[in-house]
Design a protein around this motif. Structure first.
Motif, PDB file in Angstrom:
ATOM      1  N   GLY A 157     -19.125  13.226 -23.027  1.00 40.64           N
ATOM      2  CA  GLY A 157     -18.986  14.608 -22.443  1.00 40.64           C
ATOM      3  C   GLY A 157     -17.418  14.887 -22.380  1.00 40.64           C
ATOM      4  O   GLY A 157     -17.093  16.105 -22.280  1.00 40.64           O
ATOM      5  N   PRO A 193     -23.856  18.819 -23.617  1.00 47.19           N
ATOM      6  CA  PRO A 193     -23.455  19.712 -22.535  1.00 47.19           C
ATOM      7  C   PRO A 193     -22.354  19.024 -21.550  1.00 47.19           C
ATOM      8  O   PRO A 193     -22.432  17.626 -21.720  1.00 47.19           O
ATOM      9  N   TYR A 194     -21.417  19.577 -20.934  1.00 44.64           N
ATOM     10  CA  TYR A 194     -20.510  18.928 -20.207  1.00 44.64           C
ATOM     11  C   TYR A 194     -19.856  19.698 -19.016  1.00 44.64           C
ATOM     12  O   TYR A 194     -19.912  20.729 -19.317  1.00 44.64           O
ATOM     13  N   PRO A 195     -19.656  19.137 -18.170  1.00 48.38           N
ATOM     14  CA  PRO A 195     -18.958  19.807 -16.918  1.00 48.38           C
ATOM     15  C   PRO A 195     -17.537  20.270 -17.147  1.00 48.38           C
ATOM     16  O   PRO A 195     -16.843  19.303 -17.688  1.00 48.38           O
ATOM     17  N   ASP A 198     -13.911  19.668 -12.692  1.00 44.55           N
ATOM     18  CA  ASP A 198     -14.366  20.248 -11.339  1.00 44.55           C
ATOM     19  C   ASP A 198     -13.747  19.380 -10.291  1.00 44.55           C
ATOM     20  O   ASP A 198     -14.236  19.601  -9.005  1.00 44.55           O
ATOM     21  N   HIS A 212     -22.813  25.746 -10.739  1.00 46.96           N
ATOM     22  CA  HIS A 212     -22.765  24.202 -11.396  1.00 46.96           C
ATOM     23  C   HIS A 212     -21.576  24.539 -12.520  1.00 46.96           C
ATOM     24  O   HIS A 212     -21.131  25.522 -12.615  1.00 46.96           O
ATOM     25  N   TRP A 214     -21.380  23.189 -15.603  1.00 50.14           N
ATOM     26  CA  TRP A 214     -21.652  22.919 -16.923  1.00 50.14           C
ATOM     27  C   TRP A 214     -21.489  23.801 -17.970  1.00 50.14           C
ATOM     28  O   TRP A 214     -21.812  24.992 -17.847  1.00 50.14           O
ATOM     29  N   ARG A 215     -21.025  23.505 -19.065  1.00 54.66           N
ATOM     30  CA  ARG A 215     -21.018  24.317 -20.317  1.00 54.66           C
ATOM     31  C   ARG A 215     -22.048  23.866 -21.332  1.00 54.66           C
ATOM     32  O   ARG A 215     -22.483  22.675 -21.421  1.00 54.66           O
ATOM     33  N   SER A 240     -29.849  23.314 -26.524  1.00 52.41           N
ATOM     34  CA  SER A 240     -28.915  22.714 -25.102  1.00 52.41           C
ATOM     35  C   SER A 240     -29.480  23.453 -23.737  1.00 52.41           C
ATOM     36  O   SER A 240     -29.891  24.692 -23.856  1.00 52.41           O
ATOM     37  N   TYR A 242     -28.110  24.988 -20.099  1.00 49.86           N
ATOM     38  CA  TYR A 242     -27.398  25.768 -19.714  1.00 49.86           C
ATOM     39  C   TYR A 242     -26.589  27.002 -20.698  1.00 49.86           C
ATOM     40  O   TYR A 242     -25.615  27.569 -20.487  1.00 49.86           O
ATOM     41  N   ASP A 246     -24.203  29.184 -18.647  1.00 49.52           N
ATOM     42  CA  ASP A 246     -22.653  28.557 -19.050  1.00 49.52           C
ATOM     43  C   ASP A 246     -21.740  28.877 -18.041  1.00 49.52           C
ATOM     44  O   ASP A 246     -21.650  29.864 -17.578  1.00 49.52           O
ATOM     45  N   ALA A 247     -20.875  27.821 -17.524  1.00 50.95           N
ATOM     46  CA  ALA A 247     -20.157  28.075 -16.364  1.00 50.95           C
ATOM     47  C   ALA A 247     -19.081  29.105 -16.674  1.00 50.95           C
ATOM     48  O   ALA A 247     -18.296  29.674 -15.781  1.00 50.95           O
TER      49      ALA A 247
END
Ligand code: BEZ
Ligand code: FE
Length: 286
Positions: A157, A193-195, A198, A212, A214-215, A240, A242, A246-247
């Motif tokens: 990630g 996916p990765y955050p 944050d 959330h 996440w992307r 994928s 999100y 997507d954030a």
């Protein structure tokens, strides 16, 4: 000075800005003040809320350093970065590869790599994948010698720049040139996916607003070629999570692609990139 009403105060601030010599700065500042004042009036902003906002913005600035840009992250998560992208890059010729936000993990100067070479410098068990396609101009003619400056996260990630003690700095980054037929081929791993980061004020705001971080899984690319308009873009993995949440509001449907196993079982993602002709460049006669 007599008592001022809310509207009189706004008018007074606008009036003081009216003498701004640069007309664009005047327009931007007056509009900003109008909207900020309307916002405060609309929500009846309290003293405590105003101070909380000031503290939040201060902390956001203080969180920034050479590798962390919390203010851009705030803009990204409020959709402002994507809005500015839409304002400035829509209405172009249909069929062009759509741009997306740059994001904070781009590092200039990635290693040059041969056609078909791998950009994996550190094996973390990611799923092998090939990203391939052609760079074309608006008339469908191949663009030879175009440069794809590509970067993505590892299957943990993280981008290499986020893990300087774990990943080599060139891991999952590379600059590739298209061949005479405009083709490129990149060996890599499937993105995951990765955050977004944050652990700062922006992460707290996401949490407080029930969102959330996440992307959706993607690979970034900046594609440049002589006589063409550069594009900052992504390719997204259709499978994928999100994609619809997507954030940073970065997903565009035209950039979503399948990762399909080839005869050897290696995942292949095919993605052609179409560049606009730069103003003043000669029209191709086919
Ligand atoms: C990225 O895709 O690398 C990214 C974009 C915006 C915020 C955080 C990460
Ligand atoms: Fe990214």
């Amino acid at each position: 000075m007599t008592h001022m009403s809310e509207d009189e105060l706004t008018a007074e601030v606008l009036d003081r800005l009216a003498g701004t010599p640069d007309p664009r700065l005047r327009e931007v500042m007056q509009s900003l003040v109008r909207h900020l004042h309307s916002f405060a009036r609309e929500v009846r902003l309290t003293d405590e809320e105003w101070l909380a906002g000031i503290r939040f913005l201060t902390e956001t600035g203080q969180k920034c350093d050479d590798v962390r840009q919390e203010t851009i992250l705030l803009s990204d998560t409020l959709g402002l970065s994507s809005l500015v992208d839409l304002i400035n890059h829509t209405g172009a010729e249909p069929g062009l590869t759509e741009p997306t936000i740059l994001g904070p993990f781009y590092v200039p100067g990635s290693p040059w790599r041969e056609h078909g070479a791998s950009m994996v410098e550190y094996d973390d068990g990611g799923e092998p994948a090939i990203l391939t396609g052609r760079v074309l101009d608006v008339d469908g003619a191949p663009v030879a010698g175009a440069v794809l400056d590509v970067w993505q996260n590892a299957s943990t990630g993280f981008y290499a720049v986020q893990q300087p003690d774990v990943q080599p700095p060139g891991n999952l980054r590379g600059r590739y040139r298209t061949d005479a037929e405009g083709r490129y081929e990149i060996r890599t791993v499937r993105p995951v996916p990765y955050p977004i980061p944050d652990d700062g004020p922006v992460g707290r705001l996401l949490e407080d607003t029930g969102r959330h971080p996440w992307r959706a899984a993607h690979v970034h690319a900046i594609v440049t070629a002589d006589g063409h308009v550069p594009v900052v873009t992504h390719v997204f993995d259709r499978s994928s999570a999100y994609l619809h949440s997507d954030a940073v509001f970065g997903v565009k449907g035209s950039l979503v692609r399948d990762f399909v196993p080839d005869a050897d079982g290696v995942l292949v993602c095919r993605h052609d990139i179409v560049l606009d002709r730069a103003a003043g460049s000669p029209v191709s006669l086919g």
